[in-house]
Scaffold this motif. Structure first.
Motif, PDB file in Angstrom:
ATOM      1  N   ASN A 268     -31.802 107.289   6.787  1.00 50.78           N
ATOM      2  CA  ASN A 268     -32.674 107.104   5.616  1.00 50.78           C
ATOM      3  C   ASN A 268     -32.866 105.420   5.365  1.00 50.78           C
ATOM      4  OD1 ASN A 268     -33.592 109.871   5.066  1.00 50.78           O
ATOM      5  ND2 ASN A 268     -31.644 109.940   3.871  1.00 50.78           N
ATOM      6  N   ASP A 269     -31.740 104.835   5.601  1.00 50.10           N
ATOM      7  CA  ASP A 269     -31.319 103.549   5.352  1.00 50.10           C
ATOM      8  C   ASP A 269     -31.562 102.882   6.701  1.00 50.10           C
ATOM      9  OD1 ASP A 269     -31.071 101.027   4.661  1.00 50.10           O
ATOM     10  OD2 ASP A 269     -28.774 101.404   4.309  1.00 50.10           O
ATOM     11  N   VAL A 270     -33.027 102.299   6.949  1.00 43.69           N
ATOM     12  CA  VAL A 270     -33.516 101.504   8.261  1.00 43.69           C
ATOM     13  C   VAL A 270     -33.512 100.155   8.009  1.00 43.69           C
ATOM     14  CG1 VAL A 270     -35.026 101.416  10.012  1.00 43.69           C
ATOM     15  CG2 VAL A 270     -34.394 103.713   9.245  1.00 43.69           C
ATOM     16  N   SER A 271     -32.891  99.301   8.779  1.00 46.21           N
ATOM     17  CA  SER A 271     -33.086  97.664   8.568  1.00 46.21           C
ATOM     18  C   SER A 271     -33.556  97.341   9.906  1.00 46.21           C
ATOM     19  CB  SER A 271     -31.854  97.332   8.042  1.00 46.21           C
ATOM     20  OG  SER A 271     -30.858  97.238   9.205  1.00 46.21           O
ATOM     21  N   VAL A 272     -34.403  96.353   9.817  1.00 43.50           N
ATOM     22  CA  VAL A 272     -34.962  95.738  10.921  1.00 43.50           C
ATOM     23  C   VAL A 272     -34.750  94.003  10.651  1.00 43.50           C
ATOM     24  CG1 VAL A 272     -36.716  94.952  12.436  1.00 43.50           C
ATOM     25  CG2 VAL A 272     -36.594  97.180  11.401  1.00 43.50           C
ATOM     26  N   GLU A 273     -34.082  93.424  11.546  1.00 42.40           N
ATOM     27  CA  GLU A 273     -33.664  91.776  11.300  1.00 42.40           C
ATOM     28  C   GLU A 273     -34.148  91.243  12.525  1.00 42.40           C
ATOM     29  OE1 GLU A 273     -30.053  88.745  10.238  1.00 42.40           O
ATOM     30  OE2 GLU A 273     -29.577  90.806  10.618  1.00 42.40           O
TER      31      GLU A 273
ATOM     32  N   ARG B 235     -39.895 103.544   4.293  1.00 45.67           N
ATOM     33  CA  ARG B 235     -39.931 102.161   4.386  1.00 45.67           C
ATOM     34  C   ARG B 235     -38.740 101.635   4.826  1.00 45.67           C
ATOM     35  NH1 ARG B 235     -44.387 103.118   4.495  1.00 45.67           N
ATOM     36  NH2 ARG B 235     -45.996 102.352   3.244  1.00 45.67           N
ATOM     37  N   ALA B 236     -38.722 100.500   5.609  1.00 41.94           N
ATOM     38  CA  ALA B 236     -37.435  99.848   6.357  1.00 41.94           C
ATOM     39  C   ALA B 236     -37.223  98.484   5.792  1.00 41.94           C
ATOM     40  CB  ALA B 236     -37.514  99.635   7.803  1.00 41.94           C
ATOM     41  N   LYS B 237     -36.155  98.064   5.504  1.00 37.14           N
ATOM     42  CA  LYS B 237     -35.878  96.681   5.131  1.00 37.14           C
ATOM     43  C   LYS B 237     -36.076  95.811   6.345  1.00 37.14           C
ATOM     44  CE  LYS B 237     -31.979  98.473   2.050  1.00 37.14           C
ATOM     45  NZ  LYS B 237     -30.657  98.498   1.811  1.00 37.14           N
ATOM     46  N   LEU B 238     -36.781  94.897   5.749  1.00 34.66           N
ATOM     47  CA  LEU B 238     -37.562  93.638   7.071  1.00 34.66           C
ATOM     48  C   LEU B 238     -36.990  92.418   6.729  1.00 34.66           C
ATOM     49  CD1 LEU B 238     -39.131  93.356   9.612  1.00 34.66           C
ATOM     50  CD2 LEU B 238     -41.249  93.272   8.106  1.00 34.66           C
ATOM     51  N   SER B 239     -36.570  91.773   7.585  1.00 35.18           N
ATOM     52  CA  SER B 239     -35.828  90.602   7.647  1.00 35.18           C
ATOM     53  C   SER B 239     -36.322  89.520   8.702  1.00 35.18           C
ATOM     54  CB  SER B 239     -34.343  90.256   7.208  1.00 35.18           C
ATOM     55  OG  SER B 239     -33.959  89.010   7.275  1.00 35.18           O
TER      56      SER B 239
END
Length: 688
Positions: A603-608, A568-572
């Motif tokens: 491993n640490d995926v973020s989408v902004e 899972r990714a961090k989604l903003s």
């Protein structure tokens, strides 16, 4: 129900008859009290309904509303028309203002012009347009980032200052020749000469930034340098303009010194009191801006404008400074939260009034002789020579190629709206006569129009040839890596499953089947990318554009990537994103490639996903064993692989296809290392 209806009708009849009776007896009372009634004269009574209607329209409010409607329609229409000849919207809006003024409408339809823009109504237009300019300059100030400007290289400082001082010198020299003929009475030479100098030195930062985005030049050396230099130019020019106004309005040397001291005190207060206050507000406002915070910021903006107006500089300088004091985007999202709320009001509603007012002040008919047009042409030539060649020669001295130097000079020669703002200040202060004001408006229009064609001429074929050349050099290597690797894995796993000599456990069989599935999926994506690449190169992939919600594309592509990688990714996603006009299939392929790379490397995926100044920004970041800065620097120009030290397969053709698709939609893809994360930043300009 019937009973209620009967009561309703009875009440209406009763009170209607009662009101009619009171009105009748009131008329008898009037006749009894006033025996002599002075009847209105026939001339004061409207003869027809149309006369009554026209009389109402000449009241201040209806007339102002009609002016609003006409100005907005004409400016938007011409802004749309010039886009077909690759000109920025501001060019069409300037032309629209001139057409609505005495130069065209006043000459061809004088009665209509006088009815639509009577002199007594221009005061209202002026005040409202000034309010629009205050909000616009606040937004312009927010677009500048002091932190980035402070970090600019010695080359950008040198080029920026030469691009101001050289045309400023030519402007002062030109003023010596113009002063005896065009200077208004009671204007001394020093303020006149200084004002001509600053009018020759202006670069329109907002227009230049939009041109660079539309032409995808931000990843070129001259494009990125032009943005930095134009931002520094804007700040420097507005400070110089403040000093010139201080000298112009002060009657003596002592009063001039006091005024300069007040300006210095104001600037210090803005930097050390207001800027920290804005930063504190920014830290307290995260996802959305409260009404109280927005109201407080607007009050501070108006107080800043009021202060500089009271000092004697100009309210616009205060608005510009208030915007520039906003915390950078890296510190808080305050700019992104404020800009959309003010941009539409200032750009779409109030700013067209300024263009119309500029057109009403410009009288092309005054240039009614060959000499006048020769002087106007001389001003244009000198303005182009000073800004273009000053910037180009400074760039060449700092190591740029001649092509890049002239491209940067052409960009810095863009004047646009900022020039009109300066010219109107000079006109209102009585420094510029109507004839000279008109000449400089023509110069602003000419220098803005020539930017696009000149830039296309000097950079024609350069970027396309460079991309084709690099693609040809590395395509074979990319195909070998991207296709042979999964094919080898598939053949190995299939061979093991088909070999009767191997006795495999159920777990091993499951792993080999999974290897075949993953390898097939990867080959399918590579083939899709190669097909799109081939079609783009042959020009056989017309974009099937539709209006869409970019957040929906991101969510869909992310769901597929998360399922493929089982992570899972961090989604903003910001609220109130403008719509985007794009090819949804190609755009989802591009975003899917970038998300695959992000999950592949960390491993640490973020989408902004954010929006500001009518621009949509997508940032995809991941941690992990990051590539070197040197490797990242080559990715913008070379479609090579992005292997890391663990030997994981690189992005290769997928990254290049993503960039091709994004640029085909008028977007920009940039790659960088931010806080130990590998980040891909995509910018799209909304067409809504």
């Amino acid at each position: 129900m019937k009973k209620t209806l009967l009561i309703y009708v009875a009440l209406i009849l009763f009170f209607g008859i009662a009101i009619a009776g009171i009105l009748h007896y009131g008329t008898l009372l009037e006749n009894h009290l006033f025996s002599e009634v002075i009847a209105p004269t026939a001339s004061s009574l409207p003869t027809t309904i149309s006369d009554t209607f026209l009389k109402q329209l000449h009241h201040p409010l209806p007339l102002l509303l009609i002016q609003f409607i006409v100005i907005m329609i004409v400016t938007r229409l011409f802004g749309y028309v010039v886009s077909f000849v690759a000109q920025p919207t501001v060019v069409g809006e300037i032309i629209a203002g001139i057409i609505l003024g005495p130069s065209l409408m006043g000459a061809l339809f004088p009665d209509m012009f006088i009815s639509l823009f009577p002199k007594e109504s221009l005061g209202n237009l002026h005040l409202i347009s000034q309010l629009g300019l205050i909000f616009f300059m606040f937004v312009v100030g927010m677009e500048l980032d002091f932190d980035k400007i402070k970090k600019q290289s010695s080359a950008s400082v040198f080029i920026s200052h030469v691009s101001i001082i050289f045309p400023f010198f030519l402007g002062v020299a030109l003023a010596y020749w113009l002063y005896p003929v065009f200077a208004p009475k009671n204007i001394s030479f020093i303020p006149f000469a200084l004002f001509i100098g600053i009018a020759m030195s202006i670069t329109a930062f907002p227009v230049l930034a939009r041109i660079i985005k539309e032409k995808n030049l931000s990843d070129t050396r001259y494009g990125s340098m032009a943005i930095t230099c134009a931002a520094a130019d804007d700040i420097t020019a507005w400070y110089i303009l403040a000093l010139i106004i201080a000298i112009s309005v002060s009657g003596s040397l002592s009063s001039s010194f006091v005024l300069l001291l007040l300006i210095a005190l104001y600037v210090v207060t803005m930097f050390y009191v207001i800027r920290p206050l804005f930063a504190r507000i920014g830290h307290s406002q995260h996802e959305r801006l409260s009404m109280n915070a927005m109201s407080f910021i607007i009050v501070l903006l108006l107080l800043s404008s009021l202060t500089t107006e009271a000092i004697g500089v100009h309210a616009l300088f205060g608005a510009f400074m208030a915007g520039a004091m906003m915390p950078s985007s890296a510190m808080s999202r305050l700019k992104e939260l404020i800009a959309p709320r003010l941009e539409y009001v200032s750009l779409l509603v109030l700013l067209p009034l300024f263009f119309a007012l500029t057109g009403l002040r410009s009288e092309i008919g005054l240039l009614n002789s060959v000499d006048a047009w020769l002087i106007c042409g001389g001003i244009i030539v000198l303005a182009v020579f000073g800004k273009l060649f000053g910037s180009a020669l400074a760039s060449k001295y700092m190591g740029f190629s001649w092509r890049d130097s002239f491209a940067l000079g052409i960009l810095m020669n863009t004047r646009g709206l900022m020039e009109l703002v300066v010219l109107n200040i000079g006109y209102e202060m009585g420094i510029l006569s109507t004839e000279l004001f008109t000449m400089f408006v023509v110069m602003a229009l000419a220098t803005t129009i020539m930017t696009g064609p000149f830039l296309n001429l000097i950079t024609r074929g350069f970027q396309e040839n460079k991309v084709v050349e690099t693609m040809q050099k590395s395509l074979i290597d990319l195909l070998s890596h991207e296709l042979r690797t999964p094919l080898t894995l598939i053949r190995g796993a299939a061979g093991n499953l088909a070999n009767p000599k191997f006795t495999l456990a159920d777990k091993d069989k499951e792993e080999m089947v999974q290897t075949i599935v993953e390898g097939s999926r990867r080959m399918e994506k590579v083939i899709d990318n190669l097909l799109v690449n081939a079609r783009f190169r042959e020009g056989k992939t017309p974009l099937n554009k539709t209006m869409l919600r970019f957040e929906d594309v991101i969510s869909s592509a992310l769901a597929i990537a998360e399922n493929d990688w089982n992570r899972r990714a961090k989604l903003s996603i910001a609220s109130n994103l403008p719509p985007l006009i794009a090819d949804i299939t190609l755009l989802q392929l591009a975003i899917g490639n970038l998300l695959d790379n992000a999950f592949k490397y960390g491993n640490d995926v973020s989408v902004e996903l954010t929006s500001a100044f009518n621009e949509i920004t997508l940032i995809i970041c991941n941690n992990g064993d990051l590539p070197s800065a040197e490797t990242i620097a080559t990715l913008g120009n070379t479609p090579g692989r992005l292997d890391n030290s663990e030997g994981k397969p690189g992005s290769g053709i997928g990254l290049r296809i993503s960039q091709t698709i994004i640029e085909a939609h008028g977007g920009i893809l940039a790659i960088d290392l931010e806080n130990d994360h590998f980040c891909v930043r995509i910018n799209f300009q909304s067409e809504s």
